[in-house]
Write a protein that holds these residues in place. Structure first.
Motif, PDB file in Angstrom:
ATOM      1  N   ALA A   1       0.827  -1.217   0.000  1.00  0.00           N
ATOM      2  CA  ALA A   1       0.000   0.000   0.000  1.00  0.00           C
ATOM      3  C   ALA A   1       0.857   1.261   0.000  1.00  0.00           C
ATOM      4  N   LYS A   2       2.090   1.149   0.522  1.00  0.00           N
ATOM      5  CA  LYS A   2       2.981   2.307   0.570  1.00  0.00           C
ATOM      6  C   LYS A   2       3.735   2.534  -0.739  1.00  0.00           C
ATOM      7  N   LEU A   3       3.699   1.548  -1.634  1.00  0.00           N
ATOM      8  CA  LEU A   3       4.441   1.678  -2.881  1.00  0.00           C
ATOM      9  C   LEU A   3       3.802   2.706  -3.800  1.00  0.00           C
ATOM     10  N   GLY A   4       4.622   3.578  -4.346  1.00  0.00           N
ATOM     11  CA  GLY A   4       4.138   4.538  -5.325  1.00  0.00           C
ATOM     12  C   GLY A   4       4.454   4.081  -6.745  1.00  0.00           C
ATOM     13  N   GLU A   5       4.101   4.909  -7.697  1.00  0.00           N
ATOM     14  CA  GLU A   5       4.341   4.577  -9.099  1.00  0.00           C
ATOM     15  C   GLU A   5       5.825   4.415  -9.387  1.00  0.00           C
ATOM     16  N   GLU A   6       6.649   5.253  -8.777  1.00  0.00           N
ATOM     17  CA  GLU A   6       8.098   5.176  -8.990  1.00  0.00           C
ATOM     18  C   GLU A   6       8.658   3.874  -8.425  1.00  0.00           C
TER      19      GLU A   6
ATOM     20  N   TYR B   1      17.605   1.299  -1.747  1.00  0.00           N
ATOM     21  CA  TYR B   1      16.561   2.251  -2.139  1.00  0.00           C
ATOM     22  C   TYR B   1      15.254   1.959  -1.413  1.00  0.00           C
ATOM     23  N   PHE B   2      14.861   0.679  -1.356  1.00  0.00           N
ATOM     24  CA  PHE B   2      13.605   0.337  -0.695  1.00  0.00           C
ATOM     25  C   PHE B   2      13.729   0.467   0.820  1.00  0.00           C
TER      26      PHE B   2
ATOM     27  N   LEU C   1      22.243   3.658   4.474  1.00  0.00           N
ATOM     28  CA  LEU C   1      21.430   3.600   3.252  1.00  0.00           C
ATOM     29  C   LEU C   1      22.124   4.327   2.112  1.00  0.00           C
ATOM     30  N   GLY C   2      22.750   5.455   2.422  1.00  0.00           N
ATOM     31  CA  GLY C   2      23.474   6.181   1.389  1.00  0.00           C
ATOM     32  C   GLY C   2      24.620   5.370   0.816  1.00  0.00           C
ATOM     33  N   GLY C   3      25.328   4.635   1.686  1.00  0.00           N
ATOM     34  CA  GLY C   3      26.420   3.797   1.207  1.00  0.00           C
ATOM     35  C   GLY C   3      25.926   2.649   0.351  1.00  0.00           C
ATOM     36  N   LEU C   4      24.766   2.095   0.678  1.00  0.00           N
ATOM     37  CA  LEU C   4      24.201   1.004  -0.116  1.00  0.00           C
ATOM     38  C   LEU C   4      23.743   1.490  -1.481  1.00  0.00           C
ATOM     39  N   ILE C   5      23.123   2.666  -1.508  1.00  0.00           N
ATOM     40  CA  ILE C   5      22.604   3.186  -2.777  1.00  0.00           C
ATOM     41  C   ILE C   5      23.743   3.777  -3.598  1.00  0.00           C
ATOM     42  N   SER C   6      24.428   4.756  -3.057  1.00  0.00           N
ATOM     43  CA  SER C   6      25.588   5.365  -3.731  1.00  0.00           C
ATOM     44  C   SER C   6      26.259   6.315  -2.760  1.00  0.00           C
TER      45      SER C   6
ATOM     46  N   ASN D   1      15.831   6.282  -8.103  1.00  0.00           N
ATOM     47  CA  ASN D   1      15.669   4.865  -8.425  1.00  0.00           C
ATOM     48  C   ASN D   1      16.944   4.341  -9.081  1.00  0.00           C
ATOM     49  N   PRO D   2      17.624   3.338  -8.455  1.00  0.00           N
ATOM     50  CA  PRO D   2      18.879   2.833  -9.019  1.00  0.00           C
ATOM     51  C   PRO D   2      18.677   1.792 -10.111  1.00  0.00           C
ATOM     52  N   ALA D   3      17.418   1.407 -10.393  1.00  0.00           N
ATOM     53  CA  ALA D   3      17.160   0.334 -11.357  1.00  0.00           C
ATOM     54  C   ALA D   3      16.797   0.860 -12.744  1.00  0.00           C
TER      55      ALA D   3
END
Length: 427
Positions: free
Chosen positions: A133-138, A188-189, A206-211, A300-302
């Motif tokens: 329910a929390k997921l958006g279009e992005e 990201y999630f 989280l920043g280190g995991l994403i970039s 979004n990293p994907a």
């Protein structure tokens, strides 16, 4: 099959059925519960035993019989006022019949894993519904793009080498893309769940995991934001250092996936640098007195464009590494590491890991190349802070990064040759 194994299989079948039935009973499932599920699972096991003596039609008949039970149960429910239109219990019944049969004809650990996973999946109904329910279009777009990257593009790529030096394998290159995008997507999630509430430690992780580079740029820009005053320079410097430390941990994880046999040699020096950075982080938390600010918005990293760019960088690094080794020997790899690390340390980490795994380069040279790339990346991020951040922030980051760079350089220079840590296995 000895009788002991027969009873062991029967006990596992009964236990898995009871586990799933317990969950369904707790949820007040109308069709099946604590008694029906173990009966159906054991029924599947018995049908598989009978099929070994009387033919596969016994197993097929059992499956048809189980499906008939489900149909009859649904028909009987039609007379009730409140009908549960969901088909979860029905599907679980049919699957548990198959699990019971697979215990006989297949692999027992796999059957146990499937049965336990079913129970957990059923139990997480509310949690999963709230998360979706929390997921958006992005967010949905990110998931679908990762599916395209990993399950559509990867399987169709040729798994053989091309080009100069015969080192460009499209399948292997894209497999590394899937690995890096997957790590970034997990971060990201996690950010989507905790992002706005993320404190200093979680924000850096989280920043280190994403970039870590993107995190450094984002927080450096915030140091010049005099209107919001959401975080002090001490706090921002700490988040940037945490993100950089996580990027070092990320290198260890990538090596463990691509070349696990080399961890005994590669991990110890990297972990030494990581421990030093952890000490600096601990001191930063002791000194810091400000509250944690919110994380900047993450991208979004994907995205397919991002994946293609990383794939191209990785291919270039592979080619450059092969060329440098051919023309300059192993010493030429350090030049590639410095240049590659300025923009993306993942590419040189993955390419060097493959070379070490294939014993194309010496392990002592390999981990040094990776560490030099990591130090180059830290220096590059320090330069970004100098350009984009405030002078006060740069002073703090320069001190933290300076200590890390000096320590890293000493590790590269003084680390004993041939050192292997048995905890990771010998390379």
């Amino acid at each position: 099959m000895p009788n002991l194994e027969l009873f062991q299989t029967l006990a596992i079948s009964l236990g898995l059925g009871l586990l799933v039935g317990l969950q369904r009973q707790h949820q007040n499932a109308r069709i099946a519960g604590i008694r029906t599920f173990p009966i159906i699972t054991v029924f599947g096991t018995v049908c598989a035993w009978l099929a070994q003596d009387f033919g596969g039609w016994m197993l097929a008949a059992g499956a048809v019989g189980t499906a008939a039970i489900v149909v009859v149960a649904n028909l009987l429910q039609r007379t009730e006022k409140h009908i549960d239109v969901g088909q979860t219990t029905e599907a679980a019944l049919l699957l548990m019949f198959a699990v019971g049969a697979y215990l006989v004809v297949g692999n027992t650990p796999v059957a146990v894993a499937i049965g336990a996973s079913i129970a957990v999946l059923l139990h997480l109904k509310e949690t999963l519904h709230k998360a979706i329910a929390k997921l958006g279009e992005e967010d949905l777009r990110a998931i679908m793009q990762f599916v395209v990257i990993s399950l559509v593009i990867l399987p169709v790529l040729p798994n053989r080498t091309f080009g100069p030096y015969n080192v460009l394998n499209p399948y292997n290159i894209w497999l590394m893309v899937v690995l890096i995008v997957g790590i970034g997507l997990a971060g990201y999630f996690a950010y989507k769940i905790f992002g706005g509430k993320a404190g200093t430690l979680l924000g850096g992780v989280l920043g280190g995991l994403i970039s870590s580079t993107a995190t450094t740029v984002s927080y450096a820009k915030r140091s010049k934001d005099t209107d919001q005053q959401k975080a002090s320079n001490n706090l921002i410097a700490l988040v940037i250092l945490i993100a950089s430390a996580v990027s070092v941990l990320r290198i260890v994880i990538e090596v463990s996936v691509v070349a696990p046999a080399t961890l005994g040699k590669v991990a110890p020096p990297l972990i030494c640098l990581l421990l030093l950075m952890a000490i600096l982080i601990g001191l930063g938390f002791f000194i810091k007195k400000e509250g944690a600010g919110q994380m900047p918005e993450q991208q979004n990293p994907a995205q397919l464009k991002t994946a293609l760019v990383f794939g191209a960088i990785y291919a270039i690094v592979i080619l450059a590494t092969a060329a440098a080794k051919d023309h300059f020997g192993e010493s030429g790899l350090y030049i590639v590491a410095v240049i590659s690390g300025l923009t993306d340390v993942d590419a040189i980490t993955l390419s060097t890991s493959r070379l070490m795994n294939n014993r194309t380069i010496d392990l002592d040279t390999g981990w040094r190349v990776i560490l030099v790339a990591a130090l180059s990346n830290i220096a590059f991020k320090g330069g970004m802070v100098a350009i984009l951040g405030s002078r006060a922030l740069f002073g703090r980051v320069a001190l933290l990064f300076g200590v890390s760079l000096v320590a890293g350089a000493l590790i590269v220079w003084l680390w004993p040759e041939g050192f292997v840590l048995d905890w990771f296995g010998k390379g």
